[in-house]
Write a protein that holds these residues in place. Structure first.
Motif, PDB file in Angstrom:
ATOM      1  N   PHE A   7      15.366  25.382 132.698  1.00  0.00           N
ATOM      2  CA  PHE A   7      15.170  25.755 131.297  1.00  0.00           C
ATOM      3  C   PHE A   7      15.150  24.465 130.482  1.00  0.00           C
ATOM      4  N   TYR A   8      13.966  23.999 130.144  1.00  0.00           N
ATOM      5  CA  TYR A   8      13.872  22.694 129.495  1.00  0.00           C
ATOM      6  C   TYR A   8      14.045  22.765 127.992  1.00  0.00           C
ATOM      7  N   ARG A   9      14.011  23.973 127.421  1.00  0.00           N
ATOM      8  CA  ARG A   9      14.065  24.075 125.968  1.00  0.00           C
ATOM      9  C   ARG A   9      15.227  24.930 125.486  1.00  0.00           C
ATOM     10  N   ASP A  10      15.179  26.206 125.715  1.00  0.00           N
ATOM     11  CA  ASP A  10      16.164  27.117 125.137  1.00  0.00           C
ATOM     12  C   ASP A  10      17.361  27.241 126.057  1.00  0.00           C
ATOM     13  N   LYS A  27       9.910  36.709 127.252  1.00  0.00           N
ATOM     14  CA  LYS A  27       9.916  35.501 126.432  1.00  0.00           C
ATOM     15  C   LYS A  27      10.607  34.346 127.135  1.00  0.00           C
ATOM     16  N   ARG A  28      11.642  34.632 127.931  1.00  0.00           N
ATOM     17  CA  ARG A  28      12.409  33.572 128.566  1.00  0.00           C
ATOM     18  C   ARG A  28      11.557  32.758 129.536  1.00  0.00           C
ATOM     19  N   SER A  29      10.577  33.380 130.186  1.00  0.00           N
ATOM     20  CA  SER A  29       9.768  32.656 131.157  1.00  0.00           C
ATOM     21  C   SER A  29       8.929  31.567 130.512  1.00  0.00           C
ATOM     22  N   LYS A  30       8.692  31.652 129.193  1.00  0.00           N
ATOM     23  CA  LYS A  30       7.915  30.627 128.510  1.00  0.00           C
ATOM     24  C   LYS A  30       8.720  29.349 128.300  1.00  0.00           C
ATOM     25  N   GLU A  31      10.008  29.410 128.557  1.00  0.00           N
ATOM     26  CA  GLU A  31      10.867  28.260 128.304  1.00  0.00           C
ATOM     27  C   GLU A  31      11.241  27.519 129.580  1.00  0.00           C
ATOM     28  N   LYS A 151      21.954  15.401 129.866  1.00  0.00           N
ATOM     29  CA  LYS A 151      22.494  14.332 129.024  1.00  0.00           C
ATOM     30  C   LYS A 151      21.424  13.838 128.055  1.00  0.00           C
ATOM     31  N   ARG A 152      20.203  13.664 128.544  1.00  0.00           N
ATOM     32  CA  ARG A 152      19.120  13.222 127.678  1.00  0.00           C
ATOM     33  C   ARG A 152      18.768  14.291 126.649  1.00  0.00           C
ATOM     34  N   GLN A 153      18.802  15.540 127.077  1.00  0.00           N
ATOM     35  CA  GLN A 153      18.499  16.634 126.157  1.00  0.00           C
ATOM     36  C   GLN A 153      19.512  16.690 125.016  1.00  0.00           C
ATOM     37  N   MET A 154      20.772  16.512 125.332  1.00  0.00           N
ATOM     38  CA  MET A 154      21.807  16.619 124.309  1.00  0.00           C
ATOM     39  C   MET A 154      21.867  15.368 123.444  1.00  0.00           C
ATOM     40  N   GLN A 175      12.092  22.976 119.559  1.00  0.00           N
ATOM     41  CA  GLN A 175      11.045  22.004 119.240  1.00  0.00           C
ATOM     42  C   GLN A 175      10.798  21.022 120.387  1.00  0.00           C
ATOM     43  N   ILE A 176      11.602  21.094 121.435  1.00  0.00           N
ATOM     44  CA  ILE A 176      11.397  20.229 122.591  1.00  0.00           C
ATOM     45  C   ILE A 176      10.113  20.657 123.304  1.00  0.00           C
ATOM     46  N   THR A 177       9.263  19.702 123.624  1.00  0.00           N
ATOM     47  CA  THR A 177       8.004  19.995 124.282  1.00  0.00           C
ATOM     48  C   THR A 177       8.102  19.731 125.776  1.00  0.00           C
ATOM     49  N   ILE A 178       7.129  20.220 126.500  1.00  0.00           N
ATOM     50  CA  ILE A 178       7.103  19.988 127.939  1.00  0.00           C
ATOM     51  C   ILE A 178       6.867  18.514 128.244  1.00  0.00           C
ATOM     52  N   LEU A 179       6.230  17.784 127.310  1.00  0.00           N
ATOM     53  CA  LEU A 179       6.044  16.349 127.507  1.00  0.00           C
ATOM     54  C   LEU A 179       7.392  15.632 127.463  1.00  0.00           C
TER      55      LEU A 179
END
Length: 341
Positions: A7-10, A27-31, A151-154, A175-179
Motif C-alpha cells: 500500500f504505497y499511498r493510503d 477502492k482499496r485496490s487502486k492504492e 521511513k521515507r513515506q513518513m 497525494q503520493i504518486t506511484i512515481l
C-alpha cells in the motif's frame, strides 16, 4: 525471488483491517502495487520489478518507464501474472547469458510462476505451503525493504505537514504518486544491507560460509523520533507494524483461472488495461519552471548544502547541475549564419 503487495499511498488505520482479507477490486485496490525482489545468497541484488495499474501514469509526465530505476510493468489489478513473470525470466536469462553466468533461481509455486526452460537460469520451485520456512525473502528481506520504504513515506509526511499545517496526514498520503513510490522502493532496496540478505538466506537453510545463521538480521535503520511519533499519532501503531499491514496482500489471482490462457491473450489484456484512468491526485496539472529557473534553484540549493556542510547533498546537486547543463544544450537551437551579419 518473491513478490509482495504494498500500500504505497493510503496507509491509515483503516488499512490495518485489510490484513487477512483478499484485496480484489474496490477502492482499496487502486492504492496498491506489487513489488518483486530478487537477491542471491551472497547479497547480490537485482533491479526490483514493480507492477502498477497503468501503462503510463500521468505522474510520469514525459518520463519513459524503461528509464526508471525499477522494471515497471502494468495490468488492471497491479498483480503478477504468467506473462509478466515469463517476460522477466527471459530478460534475466539474457542478462546471465551476457555475463556468461548460470544461476539457480528459487521461486514459490504461485500460479503466476510458469515453469519454462531457460539456457542460463534453472528454476527450482519451493514445496507447497512451506514458503514461510524456506523462502529467504520472507525471513526479513522484504520486511527490511518495507521498513525503509515506510521511513521515507513518513519523512515525506513530516515535511508536507510542516509546509501545510492545515492539511491532515491522510490527505497528504493521498497525494503520493506511484512515481514517488518507485523511487522510494528503489532507494529502500539499495539501502538493504548485504549482511541482512546473507543472514536471511542462512535462516532459510541456504548456508553460507562465514555467516552465523543463529543471528537475527539487523535492519540497522536509524529511525528519527519524529517518525516514530508520527506512527503513533497518525497510524495508531508501532513503526515496525507498518511493514506487516500489507503482508497478506495478494500478489496474483490465486484462482488460477487465467493462467491456462495463451500468452498472446494475456498480452492483449495488458494492452487494454493501459488506458485505465488514474486517481484525482494524479490528474492535477502542474506548472513547470523553465530550465533557467531550474538552474537558479539548483545554485541556491548548492549554497544551502555548502552552508550546512552537507557533502552528500552537494554531490547530488552537482550531478543535477550537469543534467541541467545537458538539457540547456539540447534545447538550444542553432542560430543561422545570417544572424551574425
Amino acid at each position: 525471488m518473491d513478490e509482495t503487495g504494498l500500500f504505497y499511498r493510503d496507509t491509515s488505520r483503516q488499512t490495518l483491517f485489510i490484513k487477512g482479507q483478499d484485496c480484489a477490486g474496490g477502492k482499496r485496490s487502486k492504492e496498491r502495487i506489487t513489488v518483486a525482489l530478487c537477491a542471491s545468497m551472497t547479497g547480490e541484488k537485482l533491479k526490483p520489478l514493480l507492477i502498477g495499474k497503468s501503462r503510463q501514469p500521468r505522474c510520469f509526465s514525459k518520463i519513459k518507464p524503461e528509464s526508471l530505476p525499477v522494471i515497471y510493468k502494468f495490468n488492471s489489478k497491479a498483480w503478477m501474472n504468467s506473462y509478466v513473470m515469463e517476460e522477466w525470466l527471459k530478460q534475466l536469462d539474457s542478462s546471465m547469458r551476457r555475463q556468461k553466468r548460470k544461476i539457480l533461481l528459487f521461486l514459490d509455486n504461485a500460479p503466476s510462476h510458469p515453469n519454462i526452460k531457460l539456457s542460463n537460469v534453472e528454476l527450482q520451485f519451493l514445496p507447497p505451503n512451506t514458503t514461510y520456512k524456506t523462502q529467504p525473502m520472507d525471513m526479513g528481506i522484504i520486511q527490511a525493504m518495507k521498513l525503509k520504504f515506510r521511513k521515507r513515506q513518513m519523512k515525506h509526511m513530516i515535511k508536507e505537514m510542516d509546509k501545510h499545517p492545515d492539511i491532515c496526514g491522510t490527505d497528504i498520503l493521498k497525494q503520493i504518486t506511484i512515481l514517488d513510490a518507485i523511487y522510494w522502493v528503489h532507494s529502500a532496496w539499495e539501502e538493504v544491507q548485504t549482511s541482512t540478505i546473507q543472514k536471511c538466506f542462512s535462516k532459510a537453510g541456504f548456508l553460507c560460509e562465514n555467516i552465523d545463521s543463529d543471528d537475527d538480521f539487523d535492519d540497522d535503520d536509524d529511525v528519527p523520533l519524529s517518525v516514530l511519533k508520527l506512527a503513533h499519532e497518525v497510524f495508531g501503531c508501532e513503526f515496525n507494524d507498518l511493514s506487516e499491514m500489507d503482508q497478506t496482500l495478494s500478489t496474483c489471482d490465486n484462482s488460477a483461472k487465467d493462467w491456462d490462457r495463451p500468452a498472446t491473450d494475456l498480452l492483449n489484456t495488458l494492452e487494454s488495461d493501459g488506458s485505465e484512468s488514474e486517481s484525482d491526485s494524479d490528474n492535477k496539472e502542474t506548472n513547470c519552471c523553465s530550465v533557467s529557473d531550474a538552474h537558479i534553484y539548483a545554485d541556491k540549493l548548492k549554497e544551502f548544502a555548502q552552508f550546512h556542510g552537507n557533502t552528500r547533498l552537494l554531490s547530488s546537486l552537482m550531478s543535477a547541475s550537469e543534467y541541467l547543463n545537458d538539457m540547456s544544450l539540447n534545447s538550444s537551437k542553432q542560430k543561422p549564419i545570417t544572424d551574425f551579419f
